[in-house]
Every structure is written in C-alpha cells, then in structure tokens.
Design a protein around this motif. Sequence first.
Motif, PDB file in Angstrom:
ATOM      1  N   UNK A 134       0.855  -1.189   0.000  1.00 53.54           N
ATOM      2  CA  UNK A 134       0.000   0.000   0.000  1.00 53.54           C
ATOM      3  C   UNK A 134       0.887   1.233   0.000  1.00 53.54           C
ATOM      4  N   UNK A 135       0.617   2.120  -0.943  1.00 52.71           N
ATOM      5  CA  UNK A 135       1.379   3.356  -1.032  1.00 52.71           C
ATOM      6  C   UNK A 135       0.719   4.426  -0.169  1.00 52.71           C
ATOM      7  N   UNK A 144       4.169  -2.539   3.750  1.00 52.28           N
ATOM      8  CA  UNK A 144       3.998  -3.939   3.393  1.00 52.28           C
ATOM      9  C   UNK A 144       2.766  -4.503   4.069  1.00 52.28           C
ATOM     10  N   UNK A 145       1.823  -4.992   3.281  1.00 56.41           N
ATOM     11  CA  UNK A 145       0.600  -5.583   3.830  1.00 56.41           C
ATOM     12  C   UNK A 145       0.794  -7.057   4.163  1.00 56.41           C
ATOM     13  N   UNK A 146       1.810  -7.656   3.559  1.00 53.18           N
ATOM     14  CA  UNK A 146       2.114  -9.073   3.754  1.00 53.18           C
ATOM     15  C   UNK A 146       3.634  -9.238   3.848  1.00 53.18           C
ATOM     16  N   UNK A 147       4.060 -10.446   4.194  1.00 54.69           N
ATOM     17  CA  UNK A 147       5.496 -10.736   4.193  1.00 54.69           C
ATOM     18  C   UNK A 147       6.087 -10.509   2.811  1.00 54.69           C
ATOM     19  N   UNK A 148       5.322 -10.816   1.789  1.00 52.30           N
ATOM     20  CA  UNK A 148       5.810 -10.656   0.425  1.00 52.30           C
ATOM     21  C   UNK A 148       5.952  -9.178   0.069  1.00 52.30           C
ATOM     22  N   UNK A 151       9.037  -7.944   1.762  1.00 47.83           N
ATOM     23  CA  UNK A 151      10.247  -8.413   1.081  1.00 47.83           C
ATOM     24  C   UNK A 151      10.538  -7.558  -0.150  1.00 47.83           C
ATOM     25  N   UNK A 152       9.501  -7.175  -0.885  1.00 45.38           N
ATOM     26  CA  UNK A 152       9.685  -6.321  -2.060  1.00 45.38           C
ATOM     27  C   UNK A 152      10.243  -4.959  -1.666  1.00 45.38           C
ATOM     28  N   UNK A 153       9.716  -4.397  -0.587  1.00 39.04           N
ATOM     29  CA  UNK A 153      10.204  -3.095  -0.120  1.00 39.04           C
ATOM     30  C   UNK A 153      11.689  -3.170   0.205  1.00 39.04           C
ATOM     31  N   UNK A 154      12.079  -4.254   0.846  1.00 42.05           N
ATOM     32  CA  UNK A 154      13.478  -4.397   1.265  1.00 42.05           C
ATOM     33  C   UNK A 154      14.398  -4.683   0.080  1.00 42.05           C
TER      34      UNK A 154
END
Length: 253
Positions: A134-135, A144-148, A151-154
Amino acid sequence: MIRLRRALLSSVTTGLLKDYTDDIRRQATEKERKDRAKELWANRRQVRPALLGGLAEMAPGHERCMYCGDSQGTDVDHFEPKSLAPLRTFDWLNHLLACSFCNSNQKRNLFPVAADGRPLLVDPTAEDPLDHLRLVLPLGTYQGLTDRGRACIEVFGLNARAVLVKGRRDAYVTAWNAIELWRIAMDKGQRDKATEIVRVSWNRPLVDVLVAMFHQSGHPAADALFAGEEEVLDHLRDSELRSAFLHFRGLSY
C-alpha cells in the motif's frame, strides 16, 4: 509496482526459447546446467530483440522498470535468478524488464523464499502487487501488507531510495493536477484534450502513484486514507472520470 499483462511472443521466438531450455536440460549435473545456462544467456543474440520488445510492450509508461517504475527498463531480469533455476533462464514467464539499478544494485541474485519454499517477491505479471503493498500517497512511501510486500520493499529499496520517495510525492501532485485539468476540459466540452490528458498521465514515470490513487479511492476505508484531502477523493470517485482513466489501462478498481 503495478499489475501488468504478459505479452505473447511469436512462435519463432517461443521455439528458440524452448530449444535453449532443452539444451540446458540435457546437461548431466546441476553445475553443468548452470554453466550452460550462463553460456547460452551470454550469447542470446537471436532472441534478445524479441524479449526486450515484448517486455517493453508490457512495461508501464515509456518502458519503465517493472520494479521501481521510475527509470527506463534496459535489462531482461530473471524473476527467479538463473543461478538458482537454470531451467528457467529462457522461460518467458520468468522474464521482467528492470532498470540497471534495480537489476544489478538491488535485486542481483536475491530471491527470498518463505518457510514452505514459496517466493516472497511479487511478480507483477502474475498477480496484483496491491494485494501486498500500500502506497501512503502524501508521504510517497510503501507499507507492506504481507510478508511478500515487505520483502519487495526491502529487496528493491522502495523506501530506502530517497529519489523514489520524493519522486512519488511529486507524482502525486502531478496526478492530482492532471485529474483537475481533465475535469476542466470535460466541462468545456474539450473531449480530445481530456483524452490526451489521460494518455499522458498513464505514460509518466511512477505511474504506481496514479494506480494507488484510484485503488484506494474505492477502498472501504477511503475516507480515512484521504483524510484532509476530501477534494481529491471526490474527484477520484467521479464515475465519469474513473471510467475514462481506468478504461484506458483496462483496470476495474
């Protein structure tokens, strides 16, 4: 990151990709498969133009990176790195368009997986990144709304790269101005001008901001998400405006 549609390749290119994959599969050991995949990919001249052309067709804006959405996509990135999955080196479903920074500086060979082995990174051609990210529009940062999503943010440094955060904040202002100009043009009966405003809006860098605006305006918590920006929300809820902008991208938020 935004949802993207996978383009179709010609039968000739598809056949060449299969031939490359069969060549890799014939190798006796995993090491030999990795070495052969690396060798074939370094000499991919026969398929490189078709791969880049197909990815450019899919990419947001004018061939923007499918990860950051800001820079021009110049590299064919392997979603699942070829060093980990050599048999997917020439798998069209494993190819994404990335800028050199996201590909070489951020992602590299990183491919985090969950405890059950499922990928934690999001492939925007296979699912909607908005299910995981969510931006925060006024801030230009992602949650990050989920672990995935986290992970993308990181991995891609979506919040750590100051130029992206500032760019998203500016893109929010630009998108808001475009929406106002569209409304003015329509009120004056200038439909061609309104259509051009829509086209240009979707072809700017960081189009994930515009996608987030429409997505969040239809969210049950939209009033809270746009607190203090009620005028923006009113425009985004306008059915005529939503139809004009979303139809152009084939979206249904």
